[in-house]
Design a protein around this motif. Structure first.
Motif, PDB file in Angstrom:
ATOM      1  N   TRP A 135       9.392   8.137   5.917  1.00 34.47           N
ATOM      2  CA  TRP A 135       8.370   8.459   4.936  1.00 34.47           C
ATOM      3  C   TRP A 135       8.881   9.570   4.039  1.00 34.47           C
ATOM      4  CZ3 TRP A 135       8.291   9.181  10.086  1.00 34.47           C
ATOM      5  CH2 TRP A 135       8.322  10.486  10.550  1.00 34.47           C
ATOM      6  N   ASP A 136       8.472   9.516   2.796  1.00 30.53           N
ATOM      7  CA  ASP A 136       8.784  10.545   1.809  1.00 30.53           C
ATOM      8  C   ASP A 136       7.576  10.651   0.895  1.00 30.53           C
ATOM      9  OD1 ASP A 136       9.656  12.183  -0.223  1.00 30.53           O
ATOM     10  OD2 ASP A 136      11.599  11.188  -0.463  1.00 30.53           O
ATOM     11  N   HIS A 137       6.704  11.624   1.187  1.00 31.23           N
ATOM     12  CA  HIS A 137       5.450  11.778   0.438  1.00 31.23           C
ATOM     13  C   HIS A 137       5.680  12.234  -1.000  1.00 31.23           C
ATOM     14  CE1 HIS A 137       2.414  10.933   3.516  1.00 31.23           C
ATOM     15  NE2 HIS A 137       3.352  11.336   4.363  1.00 31.23           N
ATOM     16  N   ARG A 138       6.907  12.631  -1.326  1.00 36.65           N
ATOM     17  CA  ARG A 138       7.195  12.991  -2.716  1.00 36.65           C
ATOM     18  C   ARG A 138       7.139  11.751  -3.606  1.00 36.65           C
ATOM     19  NH1 ARG A 138      12.915  15.559  -2.155  1.00 36.65           N
ATOM     20  NH2 ARG A 138      13.110  13.439  -1.339  1.00 36.65           N
ATOM     21  N   LYS A 139       7.227  10.555  -3.013  1.00 37.72           N
ATOM     22  CA  LYS A 139       7.191   9.301  -3.766  1.00 37.72           C
ATOM     23  C   LYS A 139       5.758   8.874  -4.116  1.00 37.72           C
ATOM     24  CE  LYS A 139      11.189   6.903  -1.833  1.00 37.72           C
ATOM     25  NZ  LYS A 139      11.536   5.611  -1.217  1.00 37.72           N
ATOM     26  N   ALA A 140       4.774   9.444  -3.429  1.00 39.11           N
ATOM     27  CA  ALA A 140       3.382   8.973  -3.584  1.00 39.11           C
ATOM     28  C   ALA A 140       2.831   9.263  -4.979  1.00 39.11           C
ATOM     29  CB  ALA A 140       2.500   9.609  -2.538  1.00 39.11           C
ATOM     30  N   GLY A 143       0.808  -1.210   0.000  1.00 41.52           N
ATOM     31  CA  GLY A 143       0.000   0.000   0.000  1.00 41.52           C
ATOM     32  C   GLY A 143       0.837   1.254   0.000  1.00 41.52           C
ATOM     33  N   LYS A 144       0.164   2.381   0.247  1.00 38.55           N
ATOM     34  CA  LYS A 144       0.830   3.684   0.213  1.00 38.55           C
ATOM     35  C   LYS A 144       1.996   3.750   1.193  1.00 38.55           C
ATOM     36  CE  LYS A 144       0.149   8.599   0.453  1.00 38.55           C
ATOM     37  NZ  LYS A 144      -0.727   9.726   0.629  1.00 38.55           N
ATOM     38  N   ARG A 145       1.850   3.156   2.366  1.00 42.81           N
ATOM     39  CA  ARG A 145       2.920   3.191   3.375  1.00 42.81           C
ATOM     40  C   ARG A 145       4.213   2.598   2.819  1.00 42.81           C
ATOM     41  NH1 ARG A 145       5.712   5.412   6.277  1.00 42.81           N
ATOM     42  NH2 ARG A 145       6.540   4.573   8.171  1.00 42.81           N
ATOM     43  N   ASP A 146       4.086   1.480   2.106  1.00 47.15           N
ATOM     44  CA  ASP A 146       5.269   0.860   1.508  1.00 47.15           C
ATOM     45  C   ASP A 146       5.865   1.731   0.410  1.00 47.15           C
ATOM     46  OD1 ASP A 146       5.173  -1.362   3.159  1.00 47.15           O
ATOM     47  OD2 ASP A 146       3.936  -2.521   1.769  1.00 47.15           O
ATOM     48  N   LYS A 147       5.012   2.425  -0.343  1.00 49.87           N
ATOM     49  CA  LYS A 147       5.485   3.267  -1.444  1.00 49.87           C
ATOM     50  C   LYS A 147       6.269   4.475  -0.951  1.00 49.87           C
ATOM     51  CE  LYS A 147       1.801   2.061  -4.621  1.00 49.87           C
ATOM     52  NZ  LYS A 147       0.562   2.513  -5.250  1.00 49.87           N
ATOM     53  N   ILE A 148       5.902   5.009   0.213  1.00 51.38           N
ATOM     54  CA  ILE A 148       6.558   6.230   0.676  1.00 51.38           C
ATOM     55  C   ILE A 148       7.727   5.957   1.631  1.00 51.38           C
ATOM     56  CG2 ILE A 148       4.497   7.633   0.319  1.00 51.38           C
ATOM     57  CD1 ILE A 148       4.105   7.628   3.394  1.00 51.38           C
ATOM     58  N   ARG A 149       7.906   4.696   2.026  1.00 55.22           N
ATOM     59  CA  ARG A 149       9.023   4.357   2.913  1.00 55.22           C
ATOM     60  C   ARG A 149      10.346   4.603   2.190  1.00 55.22           C
ATOM     61  NH1 ARG A 149       7.566  -0.572   4.228  1.00 55.22           N
ATOM     62  NH2 ARG A 149       6.545   0.142   6.126  1.00 55.22           N
ATOM     63  N   MET A 150      11.314   5.186   2.918  1.00 53.17           N
ATOM     64  CA  MET A 150      12.643   5.408   2.354  1.00 53.17           C
ATOM     65  C   MET A 150      13.463   4.122   2.448  1.00 53.17           C
ATOM     66  SD  MET A 150      13.927   9.033   3.901  1.00 53.17           S
ATOM     67  CE  MET A 150      12.832  10.416   4.151  1.00 53.17           C
TER      68      MET A 150
END
Length: 158
Positions: A153-158, A4-11
């Motif tokens: 987290w890095d919301h720029r990755k979302a 999910g989104k959490r995995d996508k934004i993890r550094m």
């Protein structure tokens, strides 16, 4: 929510290391005598890849760490939601009194605070500046964050 989104934004570990190396302010939480959080912002440098900062040996955070070494550190950046990124480190704060270790971090942080060119950790500095920092470090200790859990987290990755 696997994938999910959490995995996508993890550094990644490399991104975490780069992010911590590019920052210099950390929010530090220790456990107060009453069990509540004691929260402060400190300037830091990395010592062997770990957040490290100097503070007065009689400061509340040091008193707290000597009683209970639990510590959480937060380094964050961004203004808009889509820019937010950060690293939260959970673990223990190790108090170090060795003057040479203190000087490694004190030289970096002291130079930054004085508006001077910032040396690499352990790099020699001007002897006059070193004397002033050594004198300042005589009343201080080094705190090194020894993390056992890291969230990022890095919301720029979302």
């Amino acid at each position: 929510m696997a994938g999910g989104k959490r995995d996508k934004i993890r550094m990644s570990p490399e991104e975490v290391a780069d992010f911590l190396a590019s920052s210099f302010k950390v929010q530090v939480a220790t456990v107060g005598k009453d069990g509540g959080p004691h929260l402060v912002t400190m300037f830091y440098a990395l010592l062997d890849g770990k957040i490290a900062f100097t503070t007065y040996r009689t400061s509340q955070k040091v008193l707290n760490l000597r009683r209970d070494p639990a510590m959480t550190c937060l380094v964050e950046d961004g203004v808009e939601y889509g820019e937010l990124r950060g690293v939260a480190l959970h673990g223990k704060g190790r108090v170090v009194e060795d003057i040479e270790e203190l000087m490694k971090i004190g030289s970096v942080v002291g130079s930054r605070m004085a508006g001077l060119p910032v040396p690499e950790v352990g790099e020699p500095i001007d002897p006059a500046l070193a004397d002033g920092i050594r004198q300042a470090m005589s009343k201080r200790v080094l705190v090194v964050m020894e993390p056992d859990r890291i969230a990022s987290w890095d919301h720029r990755k979302a």
